[in-house]
Design a protein around this motif. Structure first.
Motif, short mmCIF file in Angstrom:
data_model
loop_
_atom_site.label_atom_id
_atom_site.label_comp_id
_atom_site.label_asym_id
_atom_site.label_seq_id
_atom_site.Cartn_x
_atom_site.Cartn_y
_atom_site.Cartn_z
N LEU B 331 0.82 -1.21 0.00
CA LEU B 331 0.00 0.00 0.00
C LEU B 331 0.86 1.26 0.00
CD1 LEU B 331 -2.74 1.34 0.02
CD2 LEU B 331 -2.86 1.01 2.49
N ASP B 332 1.91 1.28 0.79
CA ASP B 332 2.72 2.51 0.85
C ASP B 332 3.39 2.81 -0.49
OD1 ASP B 332 2.47 3.83 3.43
OD2 ASP B 332 3.04 1.86 4.20
N LEU B 334 2.18 1.99 -3.33
CA LEU B 334 1.11 2.43 -4.23
C LEU B 334 0.79 3.91 -3.99
CD1 LEU B 334 -1.13 1.53 -6.30
CD2 LEU B 334 -2.62 1.30 -4.31
N LEU B 335 0.70 4.29 -2.71
CA LEU B 335 0.36 5.68 -2.40
C LEU B 335 1.47 6.62 -2.86
CD1 LEU B 335 -1.17 5.31 1.19
CD2 LEU B 335 -2.35 5.44 -1.00
#
Ligand code: SF4
Lengths: 614, 344
Positions: B331-332, B334-335
């Motif tokens: 997720l990190d 991706l962000l």
């Protein structure tokens, strides 16, 4: 050569050309260079409505507007300072948005008799020749010729050579605005690494454009726009639809649920599907259904099975989904419905923006069918608000409508992206045990009035749900009159109760009381904020508050509204929020509407403030 | 939330009965179908909690309320679409769609054909009574031409759907027909539908004794059944008739009825092959109005079976492939995206 260097606070550049001229790429490259340099910025692309409009015509003009500065930037800007016109049609389509005295960079080759004819201009009326542009600074360059001569020895064909034209413009603008070409050079190297002759051609033309500025004496001035004092942090650029996709994946990760996205292609929502379908390694399941109804119904099925289920569309598709939304309200299953609004009614203006589906979101279903409605204010705000929509849906077991629109969906801005650990917790608890002695009551409620989520596969909790009115707690079919009234109130209370869990509203700019409040929602944010800051600098007593939660409203909204002598509600519709506010708070809120498929300019809002307070 | 993989706990047909009163009209064919489903399902080896019945709207769609499993009584025509989403998310569940001729072929026709081509591993039970029962007697998309109903006092001018042919046209991988009045046959077909991996479409002739009584009488009544029906069995010749004395032979692409005996033996007949798509197509067209002279008998049983990948499986394959290629989503990362800049 000695040049003057002029320092500017902000500049708006519009890149315009034929769809084949690569203006989107040119704009994005300049944007990224400006961002890396530390400018604040905001952008908006402006695509032709037709997919393959004839070359050289007005219908085929593609544009990209960039607003960047050393000060805070809230919108892609009203009137541009610089207009790049690759052909006559691009000039004709965009001239009215150029400020008086602004600069035109015109590709003279795009004003030949053929291009003039295609854009509906008589040859004798060539704007580059007839003096009609005397109020502007016109820089005429035969970009086609310059590009070709830079590449005479490249061995490439004319078609390939001409495709590099946009790099000449970009190089020239980098020179004009004192920018380094490094970022674009690296980008080109990554992109064309495998085709060395094309890479070289692009780099050569980029540099040729830069050197053109550097060597011609007529260009006496270069411009500097310093870095903006934006909050320290790590930033990236983000578009609204992309932010929605990221927000959904983040919510799935944080809740520990698989993400299921059922949708049907529609402008301007499809990019969310495109983005999500690239991230299957997050376990994302995207389902392109056979129609809008199947799209939402698939998500209802998926939600019944325990997924974070999401569907998206634009107005016409949301209309088709209305019955199924009602079902989700009756089933009390979590679901997020995204509406990327566009001009309506019917097919309306598919590629233009509007905020005209608010009533549809709040009221547009048969029966008493309340659901929470949230709206994002800016491209990056789409991330936070769709994340909120997921959180609310899962915690209150309800469908939630999330509103965006074409303007923020395609617009981009820098974003100090969060780290995953900064994101609010989303706790999901599936029911595992019977909740009433020997029985399982699927509609027994908790303190949020939310019902248990018992997914198939859970032993002992087998139960049936449906769209027919149901008995309190048992969920069994019930036609009892008193029970129906009770359940209607129950479903409404459940949504209204959310007000206990959402943030109160505080003014974005200005005070919590005074003469005038500008109350906005959705993508009018940037224009209102810029206008209110300017008006306050001129001494006007005006504040700006922005609604992100529309159903239910923040608890203190009434208090805030009553603290102002007047309230103006600007909307890109014929007056929708204003009606809800008048109905709920009985105040003479003043509508201010624009229904042209175009966003408000800060100037327009400023003028309204001035007119009201003078 | 995969369901348990422990051996299924046994349950009885009685345990599939809910505490809700069954509300169909007395004498309705739906009772028999419910009974056969409740009889067969405990023997399928599926844990009860993994079974889901999903229906739309109509008389047949009340079905889930009477099955002590997971269930959803949804909106008109959409059970197939809802089931598609559920199956895509939860391939571990055994999903049964209960629909009718109005629900599944009229308002929900689009979802039916798309579910079939995608081949989700679910079972569709289409109760065909050739009438709208719940709305009290209008003609349906399977009512015969000229049908006089409340909404067609001068007779229907709609040409009816042939559900079996329609589903074959939609590339269904399992197509069968049965009837409410033949419990044994219906039970056998329900079992076959469940065994098939892929979308199983079962058309069930169901008598609506209130608004369309006797619609299928010629196929169900003792006096005419043997001559008017053709019970297909894989690998067996197509034989029918009072004394099993008639058969079907293919003359080129034309099916003809022949009398067995006089030099014609069962071996000369068309041998039913469920895997033959072309022949299934011909069988689906055994659809003449039984009142016409020289009509063919109406086939019952399995028309066609095909082994084809299921949507939900490929969906998972793509996820696994992407995970193998890029690793579990971070997720990190991706962000953060591809390009960032730092403001000090
Ligand atoms: S109306 Fe017909 S189909 Fe409906 S319950 Fe009564 S008999 Fe059965």
């Amino acid at each position: 050569m000695e040049r003057q260097n002029e320092v500017l606070e902000k500049v708006i550049i519009k890149f315009a050309g034929d769809s084949g001229d690569g203006m989107q790429l040119t704009g994005t490259q300049f944007t990224n260079t400006a961002a890396l340099f530390g400018n604040d910025l905001s952008t908006f692309p402006d695509f032709p409505a037709e997919i393959r409009a004839p070359q050289g015509t007005l219908a085929g003009v593609s544009g990209y507007q960039l607003h960047f500065g050393s000060v805070e930037i809230f919108t892609p800007g009203d009137h541009c300072d610089v207009l790049v016109a690759m052909n006559a049609a691009a000039l004709k389509a965009n001239l009215r948005n150029l400020r008086k005295g602004g600069t035109i960079i015109a590709n003279t080759d795009g004003f030949d008799p053929k291009n003039l004819r295609l854009s509906g201009i008589e040859e004798k009326d060539n704007p580059l020749e007839n003096g009609s542009l005397d109020n502007y600074r016109v820089i005429k360059i035969d970009i086609t010729k310059m590009t070709r001569s830079a590449l005479t020895d490249s061995g490439l064909g004319v078609k390939e050579i001409d495709r590099a034209k946009n790099m000449f413009v970009l190089g020239f603008l980098y020179w004009m605005y004192n920018r380094s070409m490094e970022h674009t050079e690296k980008f080109l190297t990554d992109k064309f690494g495998k085709k060395p002759e094309i890479l070289k051609a692009n780099l050569d033309v980029l540099r040729a454009g830069y050197n053109f500025g550097d060597t011609r004496e007529e260009f006496t001035t270069r411009y500097t726009i310093g870095p903006a004092s934006i909050a320290p942090g790590v930033y990236r650029n983000i578009m609204g639809n992309q932010a929605v996709a990221l927000g959904l994946i983040a919510a799935a990760k944080k809740s520990g649920l698989p993400l299921f996205y059922g949708t049907y292609p529609i402008t301007p929502a499809s990019d969310i599907l495109h983005e999500l379908s690239r991230h299957k390694n997050f376990g994302v399941k995207t389902f392109q259904a056979e129609d809008e109804i199947a799209a939402i119904c698939s998500t209802i099925g998926s939600s019944f099975g325990g997924s974070l289920a999401v569907t998206a569309s634009s107005g016409p598709g949301i209309a088709l989904k209305a019955e199924a939304i009602g079902l989700a309200i009756m089933l009390e299953l979590p679901l997020v419905i995204i509406n990327v609004q566009r001009g309506g009614p019917s097919t309306g203006l598919p590629t233009k923006t509007e905020q005209s589906d608010l009533m549809q979101a709040v009221y547009g279903r048969n029966g008493e069918a309340p659901m929470p409605v949230l709206a994002a204010a800016t491209p990056s705000d789409c991330f936070h608000m769709v994340y909120e929509a997921c959180r609310i849906a899962l915690q209150s077991m309800t469908p939630v409508m999330f509103l965006s629109d074409g303007y923020i969906a395609n617009g981009a801005e820098p974003w100090a992206f969060p780290s995953s650990s900064d994101l609010a917790e989303i706790k999901v608890k599936f029911a595992k045990e019977k909740n009433a002695g020997e029985k399982f009551l699927p509609y027994k409620r908790d303190e949020r009035l939310s019902r248990p989520w018992a997914v198939p596969g859970t032993k002992g909790l087998e139960h049936r749900i449906g769209g027919i009115e149901k008995q309190h707690e048992t969920g069994n079919i019930s036609y009892d009159p008193a029970n129906h009234e009770f359940m209607v109130h129950m479903r409404e209370s459940k949504v209204e109760k959310l007000a206990d869990y959402i943030p109160e509203i505080t003014p974005e700019v200005g005070n919590a009381k005074g003469k005038l409040l500008i109350l906005g929602w959705g993508s009018t944010f940037g224009a209102i904020k810029s206008a209110v800051i300017r008006a306050r600098n001129k001494g006007y007593d005006v504040s700006h508050a922005h609604l992100r939660y529309i159903k239910p409203f923040p608890k203190n909204l009434g208090e805030l509204l009553y603290a102002f002598d007047q309230v103006i509600i600007p909307e890109m519709n014929n007056g929708q929020l204003v009606r809800i506010i008048r109905d709920k708070f009985l105040i003479p809120a003043i509508p201010y509407n624009k229904i042209q498929g175009l966003p408000f300019s800060a100037e327009e809002i400023y003028a309204k403030i001035e007119e009201t307070l003078k | 939330m995969e369901s348990s993989t422990l051996p299924a706990e046994k349950f009885t047909p009685k345990e599939l009965v809910t505490d809700q009163d069954v509300r169909w009209c007395p004498g309705c064919g739906d009772y028999s179908i419910l009974k056969q489903a409740q009889t067969v399902i405990p023997d399928l080896g599926i844990p009860r909690e993994n079974i889901v019945f999903i229906s739309g709207i109509g008389c047949s769609s009340r079905f889930p309320y009477y099955m002590e499993t997971y269930g959803m009584h949804s909106i008109h025509g959409r059970a197939t679409a809802i089931a598609s989403g559920l199956k895509a998310s939860r391939p571990d569940l055994s999903i049964w769609i209960v629909t009718g001729d109005g629900d599944g072929l009229s308002i929900g026709g689009n979802h039916t054909i798309h579910l079939l081509r995608r081949n989700f591993n679910v079972n569709i039970l289409l109760f065909n009574n050739e009438i709208y029962g719940l709305t009290k007697g209008q003609y349906s998309p399977t009512s015969e031409e000229g049908k006089v109903t409340k909404s067609t006092p001068m007779g229907s001018i709609d040409y009816p759907f042939n559900p079996v042919a329609l589903c074959l046209g939609a590339s269904a991988t399992f197509v069968a027909r049965s009837m409410d009045r033949d419990p044994k046959h219906l039970q056998a077909i329900l079992k076959r539908a469940n065994e098939h991996k892929g979308a199983s479409f079962v058309e069930i002739y169901q008598n609506c004794n209130v608004f369309n009584d006797g619609a299928f009488e010629v196929f169900t009544e003792k006096s005419s059944k043997k001559n008017e029906t053709l019970f297909m069995e894989h690998g067996k010749p197509l034989v029918f008739g009072e004394n099993a004395d008639k058969g079907i032979r293919l003359d080129g692409f034309t099916p003809v009825v022949v009398q067995i005996g006089n030099g014609v033996s069962a071996n000369d007949l068309w041998i039913h092959d469920e895997k033959d798509r072309m022949k299934a197509g011909i069988l689906s067209r055994f659809f003449d109005n039984p009142s016409k002279p020289d009509h063919l008998p109406r086939p019952f049983g399995v028309f066609y079976v095909e082994d084809r990948f299921c949507y939900e499986d490929k969906m998972q394959v793509q996820i696994d492939e992407m995970k193998a290629k890029r690793g579990e989503g971070d997720l990190d990362a991706l962000l953060r995206g591809k390009e960032t800049w730092t403001v000090a």
